[in-house]
Design an enzyme around this catalytic site. Structure first.
Site, PDB file in Angstrom:
ATOM      1  N   LYS A 173      66.749  51.928   5.712  1.00 53.09           N
ATOM      2  CA  LYS A 173      67.179  52.102   4.322  1.00 53.09           C
ATOM      3  C   LYS A 173      66.105  52.607   3.365  1.00 53.09           C
ATOM      4  CE  LYS A 173      70.615  50.551   2.479  1.00 53.09           C
ATOM      5  NZ  LYS A 173      71.642  51.222   1.791  1.00 53.09           N
ATOM      6  N   SER A 215      64.857  48.088   2.745  1.00 51.15           N
ATOM      7  CA  SER A 215      65.654  46.878   2.936  1.00 51.15           C
ATOM      8  C   SER A 215      64.882  45.935   3.844  1.00 51.15           C
ATOM      9  CB  SER A 215      66.992  47.263   3.571  1.00 51.15           C
ATOM     10  OG  SER A 215      67.522  46.182   4.292  1.00 51.15           O
ATOM     11  N   THR A 245      84.673  66.544 -12.750  1.00 51.25           N
ATOM     12  CA  THR A 245      85.447  65.791 -13.749  1.00 51.25           C
ATOM     13  C   THR A 245      86.242  64.775 -12.935  1.00 51.25           C
ATOM     14  OG1 THR A 245      87.348  67.275 -13.670  1.00 51.25           O
ATOM     15  CG2 THR A 245      85.694  67.766 -15.351  1.00 51.25           C
TER      16      THR A 245
END
Ligand code: ARG
Length: 462
Positions: free
Chosen positions: A288, A282, A159
């Site tokens: 990446k 990438s 939360t």
């Protein structure tokens, strides 16, 4: 003399439309997508004209078979539509004219493109709602299968994006099931609400003395009854707004689940792993692997919402009756539908293929004093103190843990007893994430037993 003005409405014109008018006025570039619905409508309407004694049985035969032929030819890509005929309705009429000559001119008796176009879109929306409902069912099956395999996988529930309480990963997945269950309910409700057929409303005032049987017409087109008011009928697009509202809510659900998965796949969390097939690299950073699939789901949901806004703004300033502005209702609807279809497919594949880092999930659920509420509840039950008092005592223990740079479940028993002498060793078992999950036995809670029966119940509702 060959007329140069529009072949359908050009009678009172001396000059033909300018190129600019043609450019802004034509809708065939997008409403060609209503061809199937328009032909279905023309076929039903021609039958109604037979009933009204405008078209003879033999004329009807020829019109019906040629309309069917046109339908097949369109499906096989054999028809070229023309911008000068503006829209799908006039294009179909002109194609029919090529095949059967001036007889084609009878099918528009008492009909207006105003009641025609709204009926076409209504038919289209109904069809698309049905196929969306099927696609959602497929996604629901994928979710339940994945959930079933991961009932005992413990992760932190969040939360405020902070670790809150441990939950089962299956419980998380089933929350997605519930979201799309509501989407499907909304879809089915809209289908059920779309009972009224606008065809036979004419331009706005109804049809003349031809005695078109609107009740029969409605039934032929799969509706229950005709609309009540011809003026309202030609400009009612409420169902289209509702359609886009449903799609928007659905896309918000997809976007929120995507957002979870994007964050959880980051190295900071490392809770889930996207397969190569749903990631991109990438151009500069060789290491990446980015979750573009769901980033684009998140991004494209904004488009769907914008199409809804587009429709709302389009209609808010319109006077009653048809205005040409309403031609602009189609692209938002088509685009929104195409986009949501793609999003459902992508989400289905993501849920199916995503890998879980179960160890990391468990590890993270141990962090952030996620079982503090369990301790407070234990005190209420075993020491007969009020929840507020228990909350206060637990809060103090959390504070001590924070100061010692450790977690609540790692404090020694002496420290616990300092705050509440009646606490005993049994709380260590209680403070484990497994026990925390196990104890959430309320209906709809995350206890494994509850999740299991939730999946069982869900399966029956797909
Ligand atoms: N292409 C038009 C549309 O999509 C059809 C209705 C045209 N009606 C008219 N009165 N010009 O709305």
């Amino acid at each position: 003399m060959k007329k140069k003005t529009n072949p359908v409405w050009g009678g009172r014109f001396k000059k033909k439309p300018s190129h600019l008018l043609e450019k802004i006025n034509n809708s065939i570039s997008f409403d060609y997508r209503l061809a199937k619905e328009d032909i279905k409508l023309c076929k039903a309407y021609t039958e109604a004209l037979v009933g009204a004694k405008i078209i003879s049985a033999s004329e009807n035969k020829s019109i019906q078979s040629n309309l069917k032929k046109i339908n097949d030819e369109i499906e096989n890509g054999k028809i070229k539509f023309h911008e000068e005929y503006e829209d799908i309705h006039m294009n179909i009429e002109m194609i029919l004219k090529k095949k059967i000559g001036s007889l084609s001119g009878k099918i528009h008796t008492g009909k207006s493109r105003n009641d025609q176009v709204v009926t076409d879109i209504k038919l289209w929306v109904k069809e698309k709602l049905k196929s969306l409902s099927k696609k959602i069912s497929r996604l629901q099956t994928i979710i339940t299968m994945k959930a079933e395999k991961n009932i005992d996988v413990i992760m932190p529930g969040f939360t405020h994006s902070q670790n809150a309480q441990p939950i089962s990963f299956a419980h998380y997945l089933m929350s997605f099931f519930e979201m799309i269950k509501r989407d499907k309910n909304r879809i089915n409700q809209l289908i059920e609400n779309m009972t009224e057929c606008p065809l036979g409303s004419g331009a706005l005032a109804g049809t003349n003395f031809f005695e078109i049987d609107r009740v029969l017409l409605a039934k032929k087109l799969g509706f229950v009854k005709p609309t009540e008011n011809s003026l309202d009928s030609v400009s009612d697009r409420d169902f289209l707004i509702e359609f886009l509202a449903i799609l928007s809510i659905m896309s918000i659900h997809f976007s929120r689940i995507s957002e979870d998965l994007i964050i959880w796949s980051s190295s900071a969390y490392d809770l889930v792993k996207f397969p190569d097939t749903l990631s991109t690299g990438s151009s500069i950073m060789p290491q990446k692997k980015n979750p573009d699939s769901v980033e684009l789901v998140r991004a494209k949901s904004s488009r769907i919402i914008s199409y809804l806004i587009n429709l709302l703004i389009l209609q808010k300033g319109l006077p009653s009756g048809y205005s040409k502005d309403l031609q602009e209702d189609k692209e938002p609807a088509f685009n929104a539908y195409d986009t949501i279809e793609l999003l459902i497919d992508v989400m289905s594949e993501v849920i199916e293929k995503i890998k879980l880092n179960k160890e990391k999930m468990y590890e993270l659920s141990l962090k952030g004093h996620t079982t503090a509420t369990d301790l407070a509840d234990w005190m209420v039950k075993n020491l007969k103190i009020s929840f507020r008092e228990a909350h206060e005592k637990t809060g103090k223990l959390v504070l001590i843990a924070e100061e010692k740079n450790t977690y609540l479940h790692k404090l020694d028993i002496k420290t616990f007893k300092l705050i509440e002498p009646r606490i005993n060793e049994s709380i260590y078992n209680l403070l484990s994430p497994e026990n925390s999950v196990k104890n959430k036995k309320s209906f709809g809670g995350t206890a494994f037993s509850q999740v299991k029966s939730a999946i069982r119940r869900a399966r029956k509702k797909i």
